[in-house]
Design a protein around this motif. Structure first.
Motif, PDB file in Angstrom:
ATOM      1  N   ARG A  50       0.811  -1.218   0.000  1.00 38.67           N
ATOM      2  CA  ARG A  50       0.000   0.000   0.000  1.00 38.67           C
ATOM      3  C   ARG A  50       0.847   1.272   0.000  1.00 38.67           C
ATOM      4  NH1 ARG A  50      -2.919  -1.729   4.772  1.00 38.67           N
ATOM      5  NH2 ARG A  50      -2.427   0.347   5.595  1.00 38.67           N
ATOM      6  N   CYS A  51       2.062   1.166   0.513  1.00 36.62           N
ATOM      7  CA  CYS A  51       2.840   2.382   0.722  1.00 36.62           C
ATOM      8  C   CYS A  51       4.321   2.115   0.492  1.00 36.62           C
ATOM      9  CB  CYS A  51       2.599   2.906   2.144  1.00 36.62           C
ATOM     10  SG  CYS A  51       3.561   4.372   2.568  1.00 36.62           S
ATOM     11  N   HIS A  52       5.003   3.121  -0.025  1.00 40.64           N
ATOM     12  CA  HIS A  52       6.466   3.047  -0.163  1.00 40.64           C
ATOM     13  C   HIS A  52       7.111   3.520   1.140  1.00 40.64           C
ATOM     14  CE1 HIS A  52      10.527   3.567  -1.565  1.00 40.64           C
ATOM     15  NE2 HIS A  52      10.493   4.824  -1.178  1.00 40.64           N
ATOM     16  N   PHE A  53       7.991   2.693   1.709  1.00 40.72           N
ATOM     17  CA  PHE A  53       8.693   3.049   2.937  1.00 40.72           C
ATOM     18  C   PHE A  53      10.152   3.379   2.623  1.00 40.72           C
ATOM     19  CE2 PHE A  53       5.147   0.470   4.459  1.00 40.72           C
ATOM     20  CZ  PHE A  53       4.670   1.279   5.480  1.00 40.72           C
ATOM     21  N   ASP A  54      10.620   4.466   3.216  1.00 39.71           N
ATOM     22  CA  ASP A  54      12.014   4.854   3.038  1.00 39.71           C
ATOM     23  C   ASP A  54      12.939   3.998   3.887  1.00 39.71           C
ATOM     24  OD1 ASP A  54      11.753   7.469   1.392  1.00 39.71           O
ATOM     25  OD2 ASP A  54      10.305   7.700   3.017  1.00 39.71           O
ATOM     26  N   LEU A  55      12.420   3.482   5.002  1.00 43.43           N
ATOM     27  CA  LEU A  55      13.257   2.716   5.912  1.00 43.43           C
ATOM     28  C   LEU A  55      12.379   1.754   6.713  1.00 43.43           C
ATOM     29  CD1 LEU A  55      16.247   3.916   7.936  1.00 43.43           C
ATOM     30  CD2 LEU A  55      14.374   2.914   9.224  1.00 43.43           C
ATOM     31  N   MET A  56      12.920   0.581   7.043  1.00 43.42           N
ATOM     32  CA  MET A  56      12.200  -0.390   7.863  1.00 43.42           C
ATOM     33  C   MET A  56      13.071  -0.789   9.053  1.00 43.42           C
ATOM     34  SD  MET A  56      10.220  -2.820   5.083  1.00 43.42           S
ATOM     35  CE  MET A  56      11.710  -3.522   4.390  1.00 43.42           C
ATOM     36  N   ILE A  57      12.453  -0.863  10.235  1.00 47.54           N
ATOM     37  CA  ILE A  57      13.110  -1.342  11.443  1.00 47.54           C
ATOM     38  C   ILE A  57      12.560  -2.732  11.723  1.00 47.54           C
ATOM     39  CG2 ILE A  57      13.526  -0.905  13.889  1.00 47.54           C
ATOM     40  CD1 ILE A  57      12.957   2.067  13.301  1.00 47.54           C
ATOM     41  N   VAL A  58      13.395  -3.751  11.647  1.00 48.03           N
ATOM     42  CA  VAL A  58      12.935  -5.141  11.647  1.00 48.03           C
ATOM     43  C   VAL A  58      13.602  -5.924  12.772  1.00 48.03           C
ATOM     44  CG1 VAL A  58      12.760  -7.261  10.290  1.00 48.03           C
ATOM     45  CG2 VAL A  58      12.573  -5.045   9.155  1.00 48.03           C
ATOM     46  N   ASP A  59      12.786  -6.588  13.574  1.00 51.20           N
ATOM     47  CA  ASP A  59      13.308  -7.480  14.606  1.00 51.20           C
ATOM     48  C   ASP A  59      13.813  -8.761  13.940  1.00 51.20           C
ATOM     49  OD1 ASP A  59      13.910  -8.609  17.045  1.00 51.20           O
ATOM     50  OD2 ASP A  59      11.891  -9.365  17.376  1.00 51.20           O
ATOM     51  N   ASN A  60      14.965  -9.252  14.384  1.00 48.79           N
ATOM     52  CA  ASN A  60      15.513 -10.455  13.760  1.00 48.79           C
ATOM     53  C   ASN A  60      14.769 -11.725  14.178  1.00 48.79           C
ATOM     54  OD1 ASN A  60      17.540 -11.662  12.023  1.00 48.79           O
ATOM     55  ND2 ASN A  60      18.353 -12.600  13.876  1.00 48.79           N
ATOM     56  N   ARG A  61      14.308 -11.789  15.440  1.00 58.66           N
ATOM     57  CA  ARG A  61      13.594 -12.963  15.927  1.00 58.66           C
ATOM     58  C   ARG A  61      12.100 -12.776  15.674  1.00 58.66           C
ATOM     59  NH1 ARG A  61      16.138 -16.751  19.321  1.00 58.66           N
ATOM     60  NH2 ARG A  61      18.348 -16.769  18.739  1.00 58.66           N
ATOM     61  N   LEU A  62      11.592 -13.421  14.617  1.00 60.87           N
ATOM     62  CA  LEU A  62      10.186 -13.306  14.236  1.00 60.87           C
ATOM     63  C   LEU A  62       9.594 -14.702  14.061  1.00 60.87           C
ATOM     64  CD1 LEU A  62      10.507 -10.516  11.509  1.00 60.87           C
ATOM     65  CD2 LEU A  62       9.427 -10.238  13.746  1.00 60.87           C
ATOM     66  N   PRO A  63       8.279 -14.838  14.178  1.00 68.45           N
ATOM     67  CA  PRO A  63       7.649 -16.134  13.879  1.00 68.45           C
ATOM     68  C   PRO A  63       7.890 -16.511  12.418  1.00 68.45           C
ATOM     69  CG  PRO A  63       6.126 -14.648  15.003  1.00 68.45           C
ATOM     70  CD  PRO A  63       7.306 -13.823  14.618  1.00 68.45           C
ATOM     71  N   GLY A  64       8.250 -17.753  12.163  1.00 68.44           N
ATOM     72  CA  GLY A  64       8.521 -18.173  10.787  1.00 68.44           C
ATOM     73  C   GLY A  64       9.897 -17.719  10.351  1.00 68.44           C
ATOM     74  N   LEU A  65       9.960 -16.893   9.303  1.00 73.66           N
ATOM     75  CA  LEU A  65      11.233 -16.375   8.817  1.00 73.66           C
ATOM     76  C   LEU A  65      11.835 -15.417   9.833  1.00 73.66           C
ATOM     77  CD1 LEU A  65      10.623 -15.445   5.063  1.00 73.66           C
ATOM     78  CD2 LEU A  65      11.993 -17.323   5.929  1.00 73.66           C
ATOM     79  N   SER A  66      13.157 -15.427   9.919  1.00 78.56           N
ATOM     80  CA  SER A  66      13.826 -14.417  10.737  1.00 78.56           C
ATOM     81  C   SER A  66      13.889 -13.108   9.952  1.00 78.56           C
ATOM     82  CB  SER A  66      15.241 -14.865  11.093  1.00 78.56           C
ATOM     83  OG  SER A  66      16.059 -14.878   9.931  1.00 78.56           O
ATOM     84  N   GLY A  67      14.182 -12.030  10.652  1.00 76.25           N
ATOM     85  CA  GLY A  67      14.289 -10.742   9.984  1.00 76.25           C
ATOM     86  C   GLY A  67      15.372 -10.725   8.928  1.00 76.25           C
ATOM     87  N   SER A  68      16.527 -11.354   9.218  1.00 78.43           N
ATOM     88  CA  SER A  68      17.628 -11.378   8.246  1.00 78.43           C
ATOM     89  C   SER A  68      17.276 -12.227   7.029  1.00 78.43           C
ATOM     90  CB  SER A  68      18.905 -11.897   8.902  1.00 78.43           C
ATOM     91  OG  SER A  68      18.709 -13.171   9.477  1.00 78.43           O
ATOM     92  N   GLU A  69      16.498 -13.307   7.236  1.00 77.77           N
ATOM     93  CA  GLU A  69      16.073 -14.141   6.097  1.00 77.77           C
ATOM     94  C   GLU A  69      15.087 -13.376   5.215  1.00 77.77           C
ATOM     95  OE1 GLU A  69      16.408 -18.624   8.080  1.00 77.77           O
ATOM     96  OE2 GLU A  69      14.577 -17.442   8.324  1.00 77.77           O
ATOM     97  N   TRP A  70      14.198 -12.616   5.836  1.00 77.63           N
ATOM     98  CA  TRP A  70      13.251 -11.801   5.057  1.00 77.63           C
ATOM     99  C   TRP A  70      13.998 -10.727   4.282  1.00 77.63           C
ATOM    100  CZ3 TRP A  70      10.360  -6.910   6.412  1.00 77.63           C
ATOM    101  CH2 TRP A  70       9.321  -6.671   5.510  1.00 77.63           C
ATOM    102  N   LEU A  71      15.003 -10.119   4.926  1.00 79.64           N
ATOM    103  CA  LEU A  71      15.818  -9.122   4.240  1.00 79.64           C
ATOM    104  C   LEU A  71      16.491  -9.722   3.021  1.00 79.64           C
ATOM    105  CD1 LEU A  71      17.324  -6.434   3.957  1.00 79.64           C
ATOM    106  CD2 LEU A  71      18.941  -7.235   5.692  1.00 79.64           C
TER     107      LEU A  71
END
Length: 456
Positions: A50-71
């Motif tokens: 829905r929106c373009h983000f200039d920056l994302m703050i992502v936690d590495n420990r997430l359900p399913g994929l980790s933040g680094s894997e999503w990155l």
């Protein structure tokens, strides 16, 4: 360092802890225009649509994929939004992988509000510098002598020599230029050389038409007014504006959506742009240099590219030869890259043997000069030539290490066979195949879809 206060900056927070989401949103929404939160990757993906983000703050420990894997997934899909990775576990290996994978910063929990603000400020400043670096890097256009240009072309191949002569001849003109050549041949280098020798006082502004989402391309190029779309909390100038008095380089022009092609044609004819949401046109003076690895004539026939825009761009056409057609230049290129990369990496130069050079010259180089550079960087890091890639290339051969190609095959047939062989060799891993071939994963997926729409 005082945090940058920008009300047109959009930030996405992805963390499965409600307390952390609320803390970050409360701290940041006072200083940045849009701050959205998500509890999981699925919710984050919906917001990104829905929106373009200039920056994302992502936690590495997430359900399913980790933040680094999503990155990593985002980078493989050519999404270049800046990401700050946060974690409550002091794992240096994770931090190193995240930074190598494209994160702009890595912060350990718990952290103070001032720390995250400073991290955001650093990331945004780096992004702004990257966006404006053309103004600093190319502030001395022109050629220093008849034989020495700021941009150096390596090689003695007749096609390269003719290309250099053409660049020198057409650079001082104001004509539109179309550069054609396969991926990795150095089309942007040619565009930079044209700009440096043009005498124009403005910057060189590169735009990759294939890596920007179609619905964001117009805003990125022309800019937008406040409230033009969701997340546009203030006006923003586009890249065409920054290219005023300079050169706008449109890479992968064949990937540009048809609706945007019409707007580009109008810009070429009127020398003006209209920011998204505005009724007022802005005059711009930028020279257009476009590049493509497609045959635009074929895209015109399939109605994927406007015929009138093709003729408008095709005033002057330069062909950049594939590396396999200039194998005599490989020893010169290899020597150049070995010493350049050794200096950059601060490690000893690797002495290429005659056998190494022979292997480099008998390889087909589907990724062209870019692939050669990547292979030589790996050679420096490993201390030897990565011979496994040559073994993969020669899976289908005639017994003497040379690829057998039927005389009736087209270049498309050769490209298809080689790419499919590489995918087979890496057991279908598209990311690994893209790395070995020196192309993007997106290019592999697009090619597979062209050959078989049901394959992906």
């Amino acid at each position: 360092m005082k945090p940058t206060v920008l009300m047109d900056v959009a930030i996405l927070i992805l963390d499965d802890e409600p307390g952390m989401r609320n803390f970050l949103q409360r701290v940041l929404q006072k200083e940045y225009g849009l701050v959205e939160v998500a509890a999981d990757i699925a919710e984050a993906e919906q917001l990104r649509q829905r929106c373009h983000f200039d920056l994302m703050i992502v936690d590495n420990r997430l359900p399913g994929l980790s933040g680094s894997e999503w990155l990593q997934q985002l980078r493989e899909q050519d999404h270049d939004t800046d990401v700050i990775l946060i974690t409550g576990y002091a794992d240096m290996d994770v931090a190193i992988r995240a930074l190598r994978g494209g994160a702009c910063d890595f912060i350990l929990k718990p952290f103070r509000a001032e720390e995250i603000k400073q991290s955001i400020s650093r990331c945004l400043e780096q992004r702004n510098k990257a966006r404006d670096v053309f103004a600093a890097r190319y502030n001395d256009p022109g050629i220093s002598s008849e034989d020495h240009s700021p941009i150096t072309f390596i090689g003695e191949n007749p096609e390269i020599k003719q290309l250099v002569q053409l660049v020198r001849r057409i650079a001082p003109t104001q004509s539109t230029v179309l550069i054609q050549g396969e991926t990795g041949t150095g089309k942007e280098l040619v565009a930079q050389a044209i700009h440096e020798q043009s005498g124009r006082n403005g910057p060189f502004v590169p735009v990759n038409c294939g890596s920007i989402a179609p619905d964001l391309l117009e805003s990125e190029m022309f800019g937008h007014t406040k409230g033009a779309f969701t997340g546009a909390h203030s006006a923003r100038q586009g890249l065409c504006y920054f290219a005023d008095k300079g050169t706008l380089f449109l890479d992968e022009i064949g990937e540009m959506p048809l609706s945007m092609q019409a707007k580009l044609l109008r810009m070429l004819e009127t020398h003006s742009i209209r920011p998204v949401g505005s009724e007022r046109e802005i005059q711009v003076d930028c020279r257009i240099v476009a590049a493509t690895n497609h045959k635009l004539e074929d895209l015109v026939k399939t109605r994927d590219f406007r015929e009138d825009l093709f003729y408008r761009l095709n005033v002057l056409t330069l062909e950049v030869p594939a590396l396999r057609n200039r194998t005599s230049d490989i020893p010169l290129l290899a020597k150049y890259f070995i010493h350049k990369l050794a200096n950059e990496l601060n490690i000893p130069a690797y002495p290429l043997s005659h056998q190494d050079i022979n292997q480099l010259q008998t390889y087909s180089w589907p990724g062209n000069v870019r692939e050669l550079r990547n292979v030589l960087e790996r050679t420096l890091l490993l201390g030897q030539l990565p011979t496994e890639m040559f073994a993969a290339a020669n899976q289908s051969d005639n017994g003497d290490g040379k690829l057998v190609v039927p005389t009736g095959w087209t270049m498309r047939d050769v490209e298809q066979r080689y790419m499919l062989d590489m995918l087979k060799f890496v057991k279908g891993n598209k990311s690994e195949a893209a790395r070995r071939l020196g192309v993007s994963r997106k290019t592999i997926e697009r090619k597979l879809h062209e050959w078989d729409p049901e394959s992906i």
